[in-house]
Design a protein around this motif. Structure first.
Motif, short mmCIF file in Angstrom:
data_model
loop_
_atom_site.label_atom_id
_atom_site.label_comp_id
_atom_site.label_asym_id
_atom_site.label_seq_id
_atom_site.Cartn_x
_atom_site.Cartn_y
_atom_site.Cartn_z
N LEU A 17 0.57 -0.73 0.06
CA LEU A 17 -0.22 0.42 -0.10
C LEU A 17 1.08 1.13 -0.09
O LEU A 17 0.54 2.47 -0.44
CB LEU A 17 -1.34 -0.03 1.07
CG LEU A 17 -2.55 -1.05 1.09
CD1 LEU A 17 -2.40 -0.80 2.66
CD2 LEU A 17 -2.90 -0.77 -0.33
N ASP A 18 2.14 1.43 0.61
CA ASP A 18 3.10 2.51 0.82
C ASP A 18 3.55 2.30 -1.11
O ASP A 18 3.71 3.48 -0.89
CB ASP A 18 4.05 2.35 1.96
CG ASP A 18 3.12 2.42 3.64
OD1 ASP A 18 2.19 2.66 3.71
OD2 ASP A 18 4.24 1.72 4.43
N TYR A 19 4.21 1.31 -1.18
CA TYR A 19 4.57 1.58 -2.94
C TYR A 19 3.43 2.21 -3.56
O TYR A 19 3.72 3.19 -4.32
CB TYR A 19 5.13 0.00 -2.47
CG TYR A 19 5.37 -0.14 -4.34
CD1 TYR A 19 7.28 1.13 -4.87
CD2 TYR A 19 4.59 -0.02 -5.32
CE1 TYR A 19 7.36 0.89 -5.66
CE2 TYR A 19 5.36 0.24 -6.77
CZ TYR A 19 6.72 0.41 -6.95
OH TYR A 19 6.57 0.69 -8.72
N ARG A 20 2.76 1.81 -3.76
CA ARG A 20 1.50 2.53 -3.95
C ARG A 20 0.88 4.04 -4.12
O ARG A 20 1.29 4.05 -5.41
CB ARG A 20 0.18 1.99 -4.09
CG ARG A 20 -0.50 0.66 -4.66
CD ARG A 20 -1.10 -0.29 -4.20
NE ARG A 20 -2.32 0.17 -4.24
CZ ARG A 20 -3.55 -0.16 -4.84
NH1 ARG A 20 -3.89 -0.69 -3.04
NH2 ARG A 20 -4.54 0.77 -4.87
N GLY A 24 2.78 7.35 -6.73
CA GLY A 24 1.81 8.28 -7.49
C GLY A 24 1.17 8.02 -8.40
O GLY A 24 0.56 8.66 -9.38
N GLN A 25 0.83 6.83 -9.41
CA GLN A 25 0.40 6.64 -10.17
C GLN A 25 -1.32 6.40 -9.98
O GLN A 25 -1.67 5.85 -11.07
CB GLN A 25 0.81 4.97 -10.98
CG GLN A 25 2.61 4.96 -11.00
CD GLN A 25 3.06 3.78 -11.90
OE1 GLN A 25 2.05 2.76 -11.99
NE2 GLN A 25 4.20 4.16 -12.25
N GLU A 26 -1.56 6.15 -9.20
CA GLU A 26 -2.90 6.23 -9.22
C GLU A 26 -3.34 7.24 -7.52
O GLU A 26 -2.45 7.90 -7.10
CB GLU A 26 -4.04 5.02 -7.69
CG GLU A 26 -2.82 3.33 -8.09
CD GLU A 26 -2.94 2.22 -7.80
OE1 GLU A 26 -4.32 1.89 -7.43
OE2 GLU A 26 -2.62 1.66 -7.35
N ASP A 27 -4.94 7.54 -7.23
CA ASP A 27 -5.08 9.00 -6.67
C ASP A 27 -5.18 8.37 -5.48
O ASP A 27 -5.93 6.85 -5.21
CB ASP A 27 -6.55 9.01 -7.37
CG ASP A 27 -7.59 10.13 -6.63
OD1 ASP A 27 -7.03 11.18 -5.92
OD2 ASP A 27 -8.49 10.38 -6.56
N SER A 28 -4.84 9.09 -4.48
CA SER A 28 -4.91 8.39 -3.09
C SER A 28 -6.14 7.95 -3.07
O SER A 28 -5.83 7.58 -1.45
CB SER A 28 -4.20 9.40 -2.58
OG SER A 28 -4.60 10.93 -2.78
N MET A 29 -7.21 8.84 -3.15
CA MET A 29 -8.37 8.40 -2.83
C MET A 29 -9.21 7.28 -2.37
O MET A 29 -10.24 6.71 -2.52
CB MET A 29 -9.43 9.62 -3.35
CG MET A 29 -9.45 10.57 -2.68
SD MET A 29 -9.15 10.73 -0.50
CE MET A 29 -11.38 11.00 -0.99
#
Length: 129
Positions: A17-20, A24-29
């Motif tokens: 999850l931290d890597y995701r 920054g390739q996904e919206d944090s929301m």
């Protein structure tokens, strides 16, 4: 699967999850619900740890794992979810501090497990729950 292996799997989930988030390739929301969903895994694992009956000589390790799951991992997920969903800088600061404790304590638990594995009479299976 033993307590430690399940705890390590939870740790790997948090790292993913931290890597995701960091990538920054996904919206944090879109990642925030995954931190919240991980709380269900934490709750289930905490119940399994509490119910586990192990040899008394491993009680300290069991207690460390229990504290890591119930306190450190749970707090980290809660802070991350709040920081993301509410854009809360205080929660973000708490999450950073919680992550440092989370990582440090997991490394300590892992070292203790490894040291015990060097003993002839210990296996990870001894921490089955």
């Amino acid at each position: 699967m033993g307590m430690y292996l399940q705890t390590r799997s939870l740790y790997e989930t948090l790292l993913t999850l931290d890597y995701r988030m960091a990538a920054g390739q996904e919206d944090s929301m879109s990642i925030a619900p995954d931190y919240e969903a991980t709380l269900d895994t934490i709750s289930a694992l905490a119940t399994q740890i509490d119910a586990a009956v192990i040899n008394s000589k491993y009680t300290q390790v069991k207690n460390m794992i229990s504290t890591w799951v119930k306190t450190h991992a749970a707090a980290y997920c809660q802070y991350m979810s709040t920081a993301i969903t509410q854009n809360d800088s205080n929660a973000a600061s708490e999450a950073i501090a919680a992550r440092q404790v989370l990582n440090g304590n997991f490394q300590l638990i892992t070292c203790l497990i490894c040291l015990n594995l060097l003993r002839d009479d210990f296996t990870v299976c001894d921490l089955n729950g």
